[in-house]
Design an enzyme around this catalytic site. Sequence first.
Site, mmCIF file in Angstrom:
data_model
loop_
_atom_site.group_PDB
_atom_site.id
_atom_site.type_symbol
_atom_site.label_atom_id
_atom_site.label_comp_id
_atom_site.label_asym_id
_atom_site.label_seq_id
_atom_site.Cartn_x
_atom_site.Cartn_y
_atom_site.Cartn_z
ATOM 1 N N PHE A 1 83.422 60.847 -2.399
ATOM 2 C CA PHE A 1 82.237 60.643 -2.848
ATOM 3 C C PHE A 1 82.119 59.172 -3.161
ATOM 4 O O PHE A 1 82.682 58.331 -3.740
ATOM 5 C CB PHE A 1 82.383 61.185 -4.387
ATOM 6 C CG PHE A 1 80.862 60.957 -4.976
ATOM 7 C CD1 PHE A 1 79.786 61.974 -4.582
ATOM 8 C CD2 PHE A 1 80.590 59.721 -5.748
ATOM 9 C CE1 PHE A 1 78.530 61.759 -5.225
ATOM 10 C CE2 PHE A 1 79.185 59.768 -6.190
ATOM 11 C CZ PHE A 1 78.234 60.647 -5.702
ATOM 12 N N ASP B 1 86.756 51.851 -2.888
ATOM 13 C CA ASP B 1 85.810 52.264 -3.856
ATOM 14 C C ASP B 1 86.388 52.490 -5.140
ATOM 15 O O ASP B 1 86.998 53.495 -5.503
ATOM 16 C CB ASP B 1 85.025 53.319 -3.053
ATOM 17 C CG ASP B 1 83.898 53.929 -4.101
ATOM 18 O OD1 ASP B 1 83.704 53.434 -5.444
ATOM 19 O OD2 ASP B 1 83.003 54.480 -3.810
ATOM 20 N N LYS C 1 79.281 51.065 -12.172
ATOM 21 C CA LYS C 1 79.451 51.786 -13.472
ATOM 22 C C LYS C 1 80.117 50.986 -14.566
ATOM 23 O O LYS C 1 79.280 50.403 -15.088
ATOM 24 C CB LYS C 1 80.465 52.963 -13.245
ATOM 25 C CG LYS C 1 80.083 53.988 -12.144
ATOM 26 C CD LYS C 1 80.789 55.265 -12.453
ATOM 27 C CE LYS C 1 79.882 56.426 -11.589
ATOM 28 N NZ LYS C 1 80.144 56.860 -10.310
HETATM 29 C C1 LIG Z 1 79.636 57.114 -8.968
HETATM 30 C C2 LIG Z 1 80.143 56.429 -7.724
HETATM 31 C C3 LIG Z 1 79.566 55.930 -6.767
HETATM 32 C C4 LIG Z 1 77.961 55.831 -6.845
HETATM 33 O O1 LIG Z 1 77.564 54.887 -7.876
HETATM 34 P P1 LIG Z 1 76.053 55.242 -8.245
HETATM 35 O O2 LIG Z 1 75.671 53.975 -9.382
HETATM 36 O O3 LIG Z 1 75.779 56.423 -8.850
HETATM 37 O O4 LIG Z 1 75.208 54.907 -7.146
HETATM 38 C C5 LIG Z 1 80.203 55.654 -5.640
HETATM 39 N N1 LIG Z 1 81.519 55.707 -5.462
HETATM 40 C C6 LIG Z 1 82.417 56.130 -6.580
HETATM 41 C C7 LIG Z 1 83.692 56.596 -6.409
HETATM 42 C C8 LIG Z 1 81.577 56.868 -7.594
HETATM 43 O O5 LIG Z 1 82.395 57.391 -8.695
#
Ligand SMILES: *Cc1c(COP(=O)(O)O)cnc(C)c1O
Length: 399
Positions: free
Chosen positions: A140, A225, A254
């Site tokens: 994700f 990520d 985040k």
């Molecule tokens: C939430 C998330 C994203 C995307 O972030 P947004 O601010 O919602 O665009 C990308 N990678 C990971 C691992 C995430 O948990």
Amino acid sequence: MNTAEIIQLENTLGAHNYKPLDVVLCKGAGVWVWDVEGKKYLDCLSAYSAVNQGHCHPKILAALIEQAQKLTLTSRAFRNDQLGLLYKELCELTNSHKMLPMNSGAEAVESAIKTVRKWGYEVKGVPEGQAEVIVCSENFHGRTLSIVSFSTDPKSRTGFGPFTPGFKVVPFGDSKALEEAITPNTVAFMVEPIQGEAGVIIPPAGYLKKARELCTQHNIILILDEIQTGLGRTGKLLAEEHEGIEADLTLVGKALSGGFYPVSAVLSNTEVMGVLQPGEHGSTFGGNPLGCAVARAAIKVLVEENMVENSAKMGAYFLGKLQKLNNPLIKEVRGRGLMIAVELSPEAGGARQYCYKLKDSGLLCKETHDHIIRIAPPLIITKDEVDWAAEKIAAVFAG
Ligand SMILES: *Cc1c(COP(=O)(O)O)cnc(C)c1O
């Protein structure tokens, strides 16, 4: 307006791209949130780990108010003092050479992909248009078109093509598959250190270390990520520390703003970010003084208030308690730091009904996939609050 009225408005007028629990929140403080009827809940999702510092942290709030009264947006046509200071403080904290400020997590992911492609052509010498990025199944990384192009979740992809080419998917946790997927045109391997949305999937020990070795050996950029795992969630500042490695590009978002404001960043450990030249990438709001002031306060309180250490300590304590539940409805409890998943057995009949039962007993949790409940409270949770939550969870599963 009461819960039913607000839900009615949302159902009628909102796009139905989410299926939220039927609880309407209007207030938050620390680990607690309140609904419009005044019922109090312990937040066990933390806005997918954006609120690691707790809801409405007073010091981040003060920074937001102070900066909002001074200067909110300059665009990058001009410089602003807050961005300079965020560069310094975030690079020092994460041991990075350079950073690129963006807003949402998905934008940070997109920015990293653009950067490694350009690096591939200009530095590695990949023929134009041939760059490949390897990613993992069940990943994700966000919701934009290029990102869903390499999703393996049918719900994320179906109906949204044509897709962006240039990605190769390998099974998560399988370093042999990674090695076999590498070609001379591979420019990057992008992976979550622990897969959050997939259900807190922890790869085999040594996987990230091996990935690091393979990337170094084949001149490939390792992109971690850490938008969800980073900034203390797993009990370390960055989850890469669990395996003693350093990514070339690290993505954070985040909790970088403690939930006040969308702020994300691409952090670079190598010269790879040097390939971006003026005019090649940007964002009107990326690096704005308000977001930067918020982010500076958010990382400051994370460190000053020992939230990372508390995440490690309370996470281990919480995990231990949940692993002792010994209930036939629970197939497995796993986690690292305060990133915990309770996976239910198929006989339990799905996680969502338990999320509702937990809500009735004062805990807000959200299912991920059909059978997994994620437990990820703000990192400031105390031992008494963990005891309280574990007791409620035990009672719900005891029926
Ligand atoms: C939430 C998330 C994203 C995307 O972030 P947004 O601010 O919602 O665009 C990308 N990678 C990971 C691992 C995430 O948990």
